[in-house]
Design an enzyme around this catalytic site. Structure first.
Site, PDB file in Angstrom:
ATOM      1  N   HIS A 276     -11.086   4.236   4.832  1.00 56.21           N
ATOM      2  CA  HIS A 276     -10.917   5.298   3.787  1.00 56.21           C
ATOM      3  C   HIS A 276      -8.811   5.710   3.714  1.00 56.21           C
ATOM      4  O   HIS A 276      -8.548   5.670   3.458  1.00 56.21           O
ATOM      5  CB  HIS A 276     -11.558   5.595   3.192  1.00 56.21           C
ATOM      6  CG  HIS A 276     -11.536   6.481   2.333  1.00 56.21           C
ATOM      7  ND1 HIS A 276     -11.481   5.689   1.254  1.00 56.21           N
ATOM      8  CD2 HIS A 276     -12.443   7.712   2.289  1.00 56.21           C
ATOM      9  CE1 HIS A 276     -11.462   6.623  -0.008  1.00 56.21           C
ATOM     10  NE2 HIS A 276     -11.268   8.100   1.010  1.00 56.21           N
ATOM     11  N   CYS A 277      -9.885   6.067   5.071  1.00 56.50           N
ATOM     12  CA  CYS A 277      -8.299   7.367   5.126  1.00 56.50           C
ATOM     13  C   CYS A 277      -6.913   7.183   5.733  1.00 56.50           C
ATOM     14  O   CYS A 277      -6.223   6.771   4.685  1.00 56.50           O
ATOM     15  CB  CYS A 277      -8.664   7.831   6.084  1.00 56.50           C
ATOM     16  SG  CYS A 277      -9.774   9.322   5.516  1.00 56.50           S
ATOM     17  N   ILE A 278      -6.515   5.854   6.997  1.00 55.82           N
ATOM     18  CA  ILE A 278      -5.203   5.306   7.424  1.00 55.82           C
ATOM     19  C   ILE A 278      -4.282   4.552   5.977  1.00 55.82           C
ATOM     20  O   ILE A 278      -2.967   5.306   6.144  1.00 55.82           O
ATOM     21  CB  ILE A 278      -5.229   4.848   8.118  1.00 55.82           C
ATOM     22  CG1 ILE A 278      -6.623   6.249   9.720  1.00 55.82           C
ATOM     23  CG2 ILE A 278      -4.377   4.980   9.464  1.00 55.82           C
ATOM     24  CD1 ILE A 278      -6.299   5.884  11.004  1.00 55.82           C
ATOM     25  N   ASP A 281      -3.978   7.545   2.559  1.00 56.88           N
ATOM     26  CA  ASP A 281      -3.601   8.662   3.036  1.00 56.88           C
ATOM     27  C   ASP A 281      -1.461   9.250   3.120  1.00 56.88           C
ATOM     28  O   ASP A 281      -1.530  10.067   2.541  1.00 56.88           O
ATOM     29  CB  ASP A 281      -3.505   9.555   4.280  1.00 56.88           C
ATOM     30  CG  ASP A 281      -5.610  10.170   4.493  1.00 56.88           C
ATOM     31  OD1 ASP A 281      -5.783   9.555   3.342  1.00 56.88           O
ATOM     32  OD2 ASP A 281      -6.047  10.562   5.569  1.00 56.88           O
TER      33      ASP A 281
END
Length: 439
Positions: A276-278, A281
């Site tokens: 979900h993040c890398i 972001d």
């Protein structure tokens, strides 16, 4: 009835936290919210779990887990104070934690709809004295942009009769070494009293906490952690392309460089970024930077490189098939591993799905094998259905090409190596030999 003065609400909530009497409501029971719920329940707090997905609520009520690294036994050994898909239950809560997705739109701008929808649903149930903590990853300024208008509408004052906190989640699904118990919790609050509430709350079950001066700093900390990884993975992915052209092994190079005891940290190439993040972001920060007429060229370039890796995999497969006088159209290809990383059941932003989509659009026949998915779940971003198959000698021999996208530990790698016509290894699991290339 408590008076609306700073000392009363602040001291009452601190005392409740200290005595494990604070009722905690966690909104979003996914990879972040469920472990957080378990942590507080184990430390004798009453926890209300809220999720829009009724299937999750029903499974938890039956003592069943829907996350691979959380066992059914662990769920059976805890007891929620309440579980619901209705927001009215937050009337009982002292602290409300938001663990909701923050994806990006097609044009790479922040999608805060999950948080906004939750705030719209719960605002009629908010009462004085409650604390609100956002754990979702987003751009610096998100917490203030979302919560200040809400509390003004409700005529509440931060630090006096409500408490606004931000603490970025640091969950790493499948990581056996680090969890909530031994990962430092970064936090901040809108006022000094908000910070005191946050410090007491996040000290529960954690070895250490780290207070930063303001909420924007805490939000930026999370982005830095993930962008640091994204940029370094982008660098190693680009160097891998060069190493392929030079006919040298990027994994051997990384191994040699890792012998240096200072100044180097190993990162590894892959078929693209997932989770979900890398993958997301860098775009959150890039979008925010444009408000200040700043173009984050370095970060954006890393994002472009990482996003291009599925196309690189397609190119390598096409070149191999052409070398044996076959077209990618009507070729039979097996994908090993759907998850974005090994040993978990998480498909968020998985490069495997992007590779499958490219192959199908090129006319290939595609099947997959993944120990965590006997069938392909319904996907938001992709509209395709492919079948799962068992890995055995007969099935492997029936494919023109096998692509190792996710190197789960429980694959039988000897079986795969000995019975596949050709393997494209995107994870460096196999030694290069006649029928094996690195992708």
């Amino acid at each position: 009835m408590l008076k609306k003065d700073l000392k009363t609400y602040h001291e009452v909530l601190l005392k409740k936290i200290k005595n494990s009497r604070a009722i905690i409501s966690i909104i979003g029971l996914g990879y972040v919210g469920l472990p957080l719920s378990i942590n507080f329940i184990k430390h004798k707090f009453n926890v209300i779990g809220i999720d829009n997905d009724k299937k999750k609520i029903n499974l938890l009520k039956k003592g069943k887990s829907y996350i691979s690294n959380i066992s059914n036994k662990e769920i059976k050994n805890i007891k929620f104070f309440d579980l619901s898909n209705e927001y009215s239950v937050i009337k009982k809560a002292d602290i409300i934690v938001f663990c909701l997705p923050t994806p990006i739109t097609k044009n790479k701008s922040p999608d805060l709809s999950f948080i906004n929808n939750a705030l719209n649903e719960l605002k009629k149930y908010i009462k004085p004295g409650q604390a609100f903590s956002l754990e979702s990853t987003s751009y610096p300024g998100t917490t203030e942009d979302l919560f200040i208008p809400l509390i003004k509408e409700l005529k509440l004052t931060p630090g006096k009769d409500c408490f606004i906190i931000y603490s970025p989640e640091r969950e790493d699904p499948g990581n056996l070494h680090y969890s909530l118990k031994n990962t430092v919790k970064v936090f901040s609050g809108l006022t000094q009293n908000c910070k005191k509430i946050a410090s007491a709350f996040y000290s529960v079950g954690n070895n250490k906490t780290h207070k930063v001066s303001n909420i924007k700093t805490a939000e930026m900390t999370k982005l830095l952690e993930n962008i640091y990884r994204a940029v370094n993975i982008g660098l190693i992915n680009e160097l891998k392309l060069l190493a392929d052209s030079l006919e040298i092994d990027i994994y051997e190079i990384i191994k040699a460089a890792s012998t240096k005891p200072f100044g180097f940290k190993a990162f590894y190439p892959g078929p693209g970024l997932g989770g979900h993040c890398i993958p997301i972001d860098p775009f959150y920060l890039s979008w925010k930077a444009k408000e200040y007429d700043i173009n984050l060229k370095f970060i954006e370039l890393a994002g472009e490189i990482n996003s291009s890796m599925p196309n690189h995999i397609l190119s390598k497969i096409t070149n191999y098939l052409n070398s044996i006088c076959k077209s990618i159209k009507n070729s039979k290809i097996l994908i090993l591993g759907l998850s974005y990383k090994k040993n978990i059941d998480d498909l968020r932003e998985s490069p495997s799905l992007k590779i499958i989509d490219l192959l199908l659009n090129s006319g290939a026949f595609v099947k997959y094998s993944d120990p965590f998915f006997s069938e392909l779940p319904k996907l938001r971003s992709f509209d395709f259905e492919i079948d799962s198959i068992e890995i055995n000698a007969i099935n492997l021999k029936g494919f023109d090409c096998v692509i190792l996208c996710t190197d789960h530990d429980n694959f039988d790698y000897d079986l795969i190596k000995n019975h596949s016509r050709f393997i494209l290894d995107t994870r460096g699991r196999f030694k290069v030999q006649k029928n094996i290339q690195r992708g």
